[in-house]
Design an enzyme around this catalytic site. Structure first.
Site, PDB file in Angstrom:
ATOM      1  N   ARG A   1      40.562 -50.839 -36.449  1.00  0.00           N
ATOM      2  CA  ARG A   1      41.111 -51.984 -37.170  1.00  0.00           C
ATOM      3  C   ARG A   1      42.637 -51.921 -37.158  1.00  0.00           C
ATOM      4  NH1 ARG A   1      36.581 -50.043 -39.888  1.00  0.00           N
ATOM      5  NH2 ARG A   1      34.933 -51.577 -40.226  1.00  0.00           N
TER       6      ARG A   1
ATOM      7  N   ASP B   1      31.796 -52.400 -46.820  1.00  0.00           N
ATOM      8  CA  ASP B   1      31.428 -50.987 -46.588  1.00  0.00           C
ATOM      9  C   ASP B   1      30.546 -50.471 -47.733  1.00  0.00           C
ATOM     10  OD1 ASP B   1      34.143 -50.193 -44.636  1.00  0.00           O
ATOM     11  OD2 ASP B   1      34.211 -51.861 -46.017  1.00  0.00           O
TER      12      ASP B   1
ATOM     13  N   ARG C   1      27.184 -51.648 -47.180  1.00  0.00           N
ATOM     14  CA  ARG C   1      26.546 -50.828 -46.140  1.00  0.00           C
ATOM     15  C   ARG C   1      26.090 -49.493 -46.724  1.00  0.00           C
ATOM     16  NH1 ARG C   1      31.183 -52.381 -41.674  1.00  0.00           N
ATOM     17  NH2 ARG C   1      30.093 -54.159 -40.776  1.00  0.00           N
TER      18      ARG C   1
ATOM     19  N   HIS D   1      39.866 -49.913 -45.722  1.00  0.00           N
ATOM     20  CA  HIS D   1      38.705 -50.473 -45.034  1.00  0.00           C
ATOM     21  C   HIS D   1      38.896 -50.069 -43.574  1.00  0.00           C
ATOM     22  CE1 HIS D   1      35.744 -53.127 -43.350  1.00  0.00           C
ATOM     23  NE2 HIS D   1      36.648 -53.853 -42.713  1.00  0.00           N
TER      24      HIS D   1
HETATM   25  N1  NAD Z   1      37.357 -57.425 -43.675  1.00  0.00           N
HETATM   26  C1  NAD Z   1      36.212 -57.224 -43.051  1.00  0.00           C
HETATM   27  O1  NAD Z   1      35.328 -56.527 -43.599  1.00  0.00           O
HETATM   28  C2  NAD Z   1      36.003 -57.832 -41.703  1.00  0.00           C
HETATM   29  C3  NAD Z   1      34.734 -57.821 -41.089  1.00  0.00           C
HETATM   30  C4  NAD Z   1      34.599 -58.404 -39.831  1.00  0.00           C
HETATM   31  C5  NAD Z   1      35.712 -58.953 -39.193  1.00  0.00           C
HETATM   32  N2  NAD Z   1      36.919 -58.932 -39.829  1.00  0.00           N
HETATM   33  C6  NAD Z   1      38.134 -59.469 -39.215  1.00  0.00           C
HETATM   34  O2  NAD Z   1      38.135 -60.897 -39.326  1.00  0.00           O
HETATM   35  C7  NAD Z   1      39.002 -61.439 -38.316  1.00  0.00           C
HETATM   36  C8  NAD Z   1      38.288 -62.553 -37.588  1.00  0.00           C
HETATM   37  O3  NAD Z   1      37.226 -62.029 -36.813  1.00  0.00           O
HETATM   38  P1  NAD Z   1      36.309 -62.987 -35.919  1.00  0.00           P
HETATM   39  O4  NAD Z   1      35.234 -62.133 -35.355  1.00  0.00           O
HETATM   40  O5  NAD Z   1      35.983 -64.221 -36.671  1.00  0.00           O
HETATM   41  O6  NAD Z   1      37.357 -63.362 -34.756  1.00  0.00           O
HETATM   42  P2  NAD Z   1      37.319 -64.663 -33.828  1.00  0.00           P
HETATM   43  O7  NAD Z   1      38.200 -64.366 -32.663  1.00  0.00           O
HETATM   44  O8  NAD Z   1      35.914 -65.087 -33.590  1.00  0.00           O
HETATM   45  O9  NAD Z   1      38.002 -65.784 -34.739  1.00  0.00           O
HETATM   46  C9  NAD Z   1      39.333 -65.787 -35.086  1.00  0.00           C
HETATM   47  C10 NAD Z   1      39.737 -67.218 -35.294  1.00  0.00           C
HETATM   48  O10 NAD Z   1      41.069 -67.248 -35.799  1.00  0.00           O
HETATM   49  C11 NAD Z   1      41.696 -68.398 -35.254  1.00  0.00           C
HETATM   50  N3  NAD Z   1      43.146 -68.276 -35.355  1.00  0.00           N
HETATM   51  C12 NAD Z   1      43.987 -67.463 -34.676  1.00  0.00           C
HETATM   52  N4  NAD Z   1      45.262 -67.659 -35.074  1.00  0.00           N
HETATM   53  C13 NAD Z   1      45.227 -68.616 -36.035  1.00  0.00           C
HETATM   54  C14 NAD Z   1      46.210 -69.247 -36.834  1.00  0.00           C
HETATM   55  N5  NAD Z   1      47.508 -68.942 -36.725  1.00  0.00           N
HETATM   56  N6  NAD Z   1      45.812 -70.185 -37.710  1.00  0.00           N
HETATM   57  C15 NAD Z   1      44.504 -70.535 -37.830  1.00  0.00           C
HETATM   58  N7  NAD Z   1      43.532 -69.963 -37.093  1.00  0.00           N
HETATM   59  C16 NAD Z   1      43.882 -69.018 -36.211  1.00  0.00           C
HETATM   60  C17 NAD Z   1      41.194 -68.424 -33.816  1.00  0.00           C
HETATM   61  O11 NAD Z   1      41.384 -69.704 -33.216  1.00  0.00           O
HETATM   62  C18 NAD Z   1      39.730 -68.054 -34.001  1.00  0.00           C
HETATM   63  O12 NAD Z   1      38.905 -69.199 -34.163  1.00  0.00           O
HETATM   64  C19 NAD Z   1      39.363 -60.245 -37.411  1.00  0.00           C
HETATM   65  O13 NAD Z   1      40.652 -59.770 -37.754  1.00  0.00           O
HETATM   66  C20 NAD Z   1      38.294 -59.227 -37.728  1.00  0.00           C
HETATM   67  O14 NAD Z   1      38.713 -57.897 -37.451  1.00  0.00           O
HETATM   68  C21 NAD Z   1      37.078 -58.404 -41.051  1.00  0.00           C
END
Ligand code: NAD
Length: 321
Positions: free
Chosen positions: A96, A156, A159, A183
């Site tokens: 991450r 987490d 999980r 995280h």
């Molecule tokens: N916190 C958690 O527990 C957790 C769990 C899973 C994923 N995540 C995180 O969530 C984030 C998204 O993951 P994902 O799988 O949906 O990715 P993804 O690539 O499927 O989606 C990301 C989206 O963000 C959009 N985007 C990018 N820049 C942007 C901006 N400036 N303004 C608006 N939209 C914008 C993209 O167009 C895309 O649709 C990642 O950073 C991932 O690591 C966090």
């Protein structure tokens, strides 16, 4: 928000910024929850936001009435919760923390857009690395710390509960245990305070015929820590678990539940930690992060927590260098 007209908050309105895997499944989970009557979707890819809004809104006849549309930052000034999932996700073999440079830029631009029009609600950061990005969002927005929270280790912890429940043959909702800290790779399974309906964890293990506590708990903690890597390896992204975790946080806010959830928040001295954002059990209600619930930690757990904080602090120093 002195530069903006005083806007009355609409508790029933939510916004999701970033409509990829995580944003769209979160929006889907929220549509089914009945918590909100209006949801705005925003993405850098306008077609994506419009497509997801249409698709998810077609589920409302089977759930509850709700207005769902692709909107703009002007539409979200009165939203009670603004969920940010915009940004790159992990690729196999990426941690991450490896996402920090690209996603810090995205987070800064999103927060600047939000603050241009003002925001009365709570910012709920989900994009990774969530602790670092929550810290950035807090600093850039200038909002009070109770109104900027990260989803942190709520996922987490889910999980962990699910692994422990399976190991012990009990309902995961009867398991009380927290993952705290980052995280990410330095997270800590706080087994010292873990219990099943008030019965200490080791006693429950023995009732179930398990006696090698240290080895078993180490293995469970490792499984939890590595589960995102395993899922990403197998299906490229994780999204269902996090969408339910976000739904749970929203529920605690909208219903003013005062639930204790391990969200990522700015710490102000607990366990000697200051000016750092990481996950600790926190009381969540209408005011967002309303206070800490300092669970007892063993000496080892306290050391691990400080180590986790030090890792995050170093990353923050590097992005500000
Ligand atoms: N916190 C958690 O527990 C957790 C769990 C899973 C994923 N995540 C995180 O969530 C984030 C998204 O993951 P994902 O799988 O949906 O990715 P993804 O690539 O499927 O989606 C990301 C989206 O963000 C959009 N985007 C990018 N820049 C942007 C901006 N400036 N303004 C608006 N939209 C914008 C993209 O167009 C895309 O649709 C990642 O950073 C991932 O690591 C966090």
């Amino acid at each position: 928000m002195s530069n903006h007209e005083c806007v009355k908050i609409n508790l029933r309105k939510v916004a999701v910024i970033g409509c990829g895997f995580v944003g769209s499944t979160t929006a889907f989970a929220l549509m089914q929850s009945g918590l909100f009557s209006e949801m705005i979707l925003i993405d850098a890819d306008q077609d994506r936001a419009e497509g997801e809004a249409l698709d998810i809104s077609h589920g409302t006849p089977f759930a509850r009435p709700m207005k769902i549309y692709a909107g703009t930052y002007k539409d979200i000034t009165d939203a009670s919760i603004i969920i940010i999932t915009a940004g790159a996700n992990q690729k196999p073999d990426e941690s991450r923390l490896d996402l920090v440079n690209k996603n810090t830029k995205i987070m800064r631009s999103v927060i600047q857009e939000i603050m241009k029009y003002g925001c009365e609600g709570i910012l709920l950061i989900v994009s990774n690395p969530v602790d670092i990005l929550t810290y950035e969002a807090l600093k850039i927005s200038g909002l009070p710390k109770n109104r900027v929270i990260g989803s942190g280790t709520v996922l987490d912890t889910g999980r962990l509960k699910s692994e422990l429940a399976e190991h012990l043959g009990v309902d995961s909702r009867s398991v009380h245990a927290f993952i705290i800290g980052e995280h990410g790779d330095s997270e800590i399974a706080a087994f010292g305070s873990a219990n099943v309906s008030g019965v200490p964890l080791n006693d429950v293990c023995e009732m179930r015929g398990y006696f090698h506590h240290e080895a078993a708990m180490y293995e469970i903690a490792q499984t939890v820590k590595n589960s995102a890597y395993e899922i990403i390896e197998k299906k490229k992204a994780t999204y269902y678990g996090i969408s339910m975790a976000v739904r749970r946080i929203c529920e605690a806010i909208v219903r003013d539940e005062k639930s204790v959830l391990p969200v990522s928040v700015m710490l102000d001295g607990i366990y000697g930690l200051k000016d750092i954002v990481l996950s600790m059990p926190t009381i969540i209600g209408a005011g967002g992060a309303e206070g800490q619930m300092p669970i007892p930690l063993s000496e080892t757990e306290q050391k691990q927590l400080k180590h986790s904080a030090a890792i995050l602090q170093e990353v923050i120093q590097n992005i500000h260098a």
